[in-house]
Design an enzyme around this catalytic site. Structure first.
Site, PDB file in Angstrom:
ATOM      1  N   ASN A  18       0.851  -1.194   0.000  1.00 35.24           N
ATOM      2  CA  ASN A  18       0.000   0.000   0.000  1.00 35.24           C
ATOM      3  C   ASN A  18       0.893   1.251   0.000  1.00 35.24           C
ATOM      4  OD1 ASN A  18      -1.436   2.256   1.077  1.00 35.24           O
ATOM      5  ND2 ASN A  18      -3.086   0.866   1.660  1.00 35.24           N
ATOM      6  N   HIS A  21       0.968   6.209   1.893  1.00 40.46           N
ATOM      7  CA  HIS A  21       1.723   7.137   2.743  1.00 40.46           C
ATOM      8  C   HIS A  21       2.926   7.760   2.048  1.00 40.46           C
ATOM      9  CE1 HIS A  21      -1.226   6.704   5.690  1.00 40.46           C
ATOM     10  NE2 HIS A  21      -1.082   5.389   5.716  1.00 40.46           N
ATOM     11  N   HIS A  54      -5.610   3.734  -1.768  1.00 38.15           N
ATOM     12  CA  HIS A  54      -6.934   4.114  -1.269  1.00 38.15           C
ATOM     13  C   HIS A  54      -7.230   5.547  -1.696  1.00 38.15           C
ATOM     14  CE1 HIS A  54      -9.659   4.495   2.594  1.00 38.15           C
ATOM     15  NE2 HIS A  54     -10.297   4.804   1.479  1.00 38.15           N
ATOM     16  N   ARG A  56      -9.325   8.300  -1.085  1.00 39.53           N
ATOM     17  CA  ARG A  56     -10.311   8.734  -0.085  1.00 39.53           C
ATOM     18  C   ARG A  56     -11.168   9.862  -0.631  1.00 39.53           C
ATOM     19  NH1 ARG A  56     -10.368   8.118   5.458  1.00 39.53           N
ATOM     20  NH2 ARG A  56      -9.083   6.400   6.170  1.00 39.53           N
ATOM     21  N   ARG A  60      -6.970  12.947   0.829  1.00 41.56           N
ATOM     22  CA  ARG A  60      -5.894  13.394   1.729  1.00 41.56           C
ATOM     23  C   ARG A  60      -4.533  12.816   1.357  1.00 41.56           C
ATOM     24  NH1 ARG A  60      -7.425  10.224   7.263  1.00 41.56           N
ATOM     25  NH2 ARG A  60      -9.421  11.233   6.878  1.00 41.56           N
ATOM     26  N   GLU A  81      -8.670   0.696  -3.349  1.00 36.46           N
ATOM     27  CA  GLU A  81      -9.482   0.765  -2.124  1.00 36.46           C
ATOM     28  C   GLU A  81     -10.389   1.965  -2.192  1.00 36.46           C
ATOM     29  OE1 GLU A  81      -7.760   0.948   1.757  1.00 36.46           O
ATOM     30  OE2 GLU A  81      -6.421  -0.691   1.284  1.00 36.46           O
ATOM     31  N   THR A 112      -8.267   3.708   8.426  1.00 32.94           N
ATOM     32  CA  THR A 112      -9.502   2.923   8.383  1.00 32.94           C
ATOM     33  C   THR A 112      -9.658   2.173   9.707  1.00 32.94           C
ATOM     34  OG1 THR A 112      -9.008   2.658   6.051  1.00 32.94           O
ATOM     35  CG2 THR A 112     -10.819   1.348   6.915  1.00 32.94           C
ATOM     36  N   GLU A 162     -11.327  -9.189   3.139  1.00 33.00           N
ATOM     37  CA  GLU A 162     -10.053  -8.849   3.774  1.00 33.00           C
ATOM     38  C   GLU A 162     -10.353  -8.635   5.254  1.00 33.00           C
ATOM     39  OE1 GLU A 162      -7.391  -6.117   1.850  1.00 33.00           O
ATOM     40  OE2 GLU A 162      -6.516  -5.498   3.760  1.00 33.00           O
ATOM     41  N   HIS A 205      -3.811  -4.482   7.798  1.00 37.41           N
ATOM     42  CA  HIS A 205      -3.899  -3.275   8.626  1.00 37.41           C
ATOM     43  C   HIS A 205      -2.978  -3.381   9.840  1.00 37.41           C
ATOM     44  CE1 HIS A 205      -5.214   0.489  10.303  1.00 37.41           C
ATOM     45  NE2 HIS A 205      -5.809   0.722   9.153  1.00 37.41           N
TER      46      HIS A 205
END
Ligand code: PXP
Length: 255
Positions: A18, A21, A54, A56, A60, A81, A112, A162, A205
């Protein structure tokens, strides 16, 4: 993906990296650096089996332009995502990524926080995922390791669930080892239940080198999605080395 890589991947625990970040760091200065696409291509080279991003509602981290670039340039599958909103559904249907993972989303959360409430919204989620499945996307539902949620996911025809490993990882990080072990047991039992209902099981996660092994040992789990820790660790050792080390833990866990 080449057919030889697909063959080699059959039965192997997949690692989805992922890259959200990388975008978080970029957006802190509002510019173009560091570029999530560059991270994704590097992750791909370092052995990631897929890239997760993801988009969003508040944009962000990942932006629409990032998704365009990932779709255009990745050679491994993109796991897109998104929240169960009309806007995101339209974007997914336009791009038709390999995989779509439906997650709950709250503006005020840092990440999340929980799984999707599919049991309470069975009808709505069933209607929401149908066009995505028809478009050829592998739909997964991000849920807590909870029997009612798993049974609902199976009833609405989601091919993949998931399981949220956040509570397990938080308990480990905070030294609450009884709670950690209870969460792990719940994940173990629920992975087996989901598999017995015909669902493909993924997990993710909060996973780190310290927490990945027991999850990777569940035979039903086919894919892990890991982001924050890998991007953080890459500050110290570089992204390829961080991914290679995670891969090593996963392969060792699988025996
Ligand atoms: N899987 C899902 C569905 C997520 O929402 C996230 C976080 O965006 C992850 C996996 C990765 O979590 P982490 O960044 O904590 O490794």
């Amino acid at each position: 993906m080449s057919s030889s890589r697909q063959k080699q991947d059959k039965g192997r625990l997949r690692l989805g990296v992922n890259i959200d970040h990388v975008a978080t760091v970029r957006n802190a200065r509002g510019g173009a650096y560091p570029d999530p696409l560059r991270a994704a291509l590097l992750a791909e080279k370092a052995g990631a089996d897929g890239i997760t991003a993801h988009l969003r509602e508040d944009r962000r981290h990942i932006t629409d332009t990032d998704i365009d670039a990932l779709m255009a340039q990745l050679t491994v599958p993109l796991n897109f995502e998104m929240a169960a909103t009309a806007e995101m559904q339209a974007i997914a249907l336009r791009h038709r990524p390999h995989a779509v993972c439906i997650v709950p989303e709250k503006r005020e959360e840092r990440t999340t926080e929980g799984g999707l409430e599919v049991a309470r919204e069975e009808n709505r989620i069933a209607h929401f995922i149908a066009p995505l499945r028809d478009a050829g996307c592998r739909v997964s539902i991000f849920i807590a390791a909870d029997e009612a949620q798993i049974r609902s996911a199976a009833r609405i025809g989601a091919p993949v669930v998931e399981l949220h490993t956040g509570a397990y990882c938080d308990a480990h990080a905070e030294g609450r080892f009884d709670a950690r072990d209870a969460e792990l047991e719940r994940l173990r039992v629920m992975s087996a239940l989901a598999h017995s209902l015909g669902l493909e099981v993924h997990a993710g996660h909060g996973l780190t080198y310290d927490t990945v092994t027991p999850i990777a040992q569940f035979p039903e789990v086919r894919e892990l999605n890991i982001g924050h820790f890998l991007i953080g660790e890459s500050i110290f050792v570089g992204l390829p080395a961080a991914i290679a080390e995670m891969r090593r833990f996963m392969d060792a866990a699988r025996g």
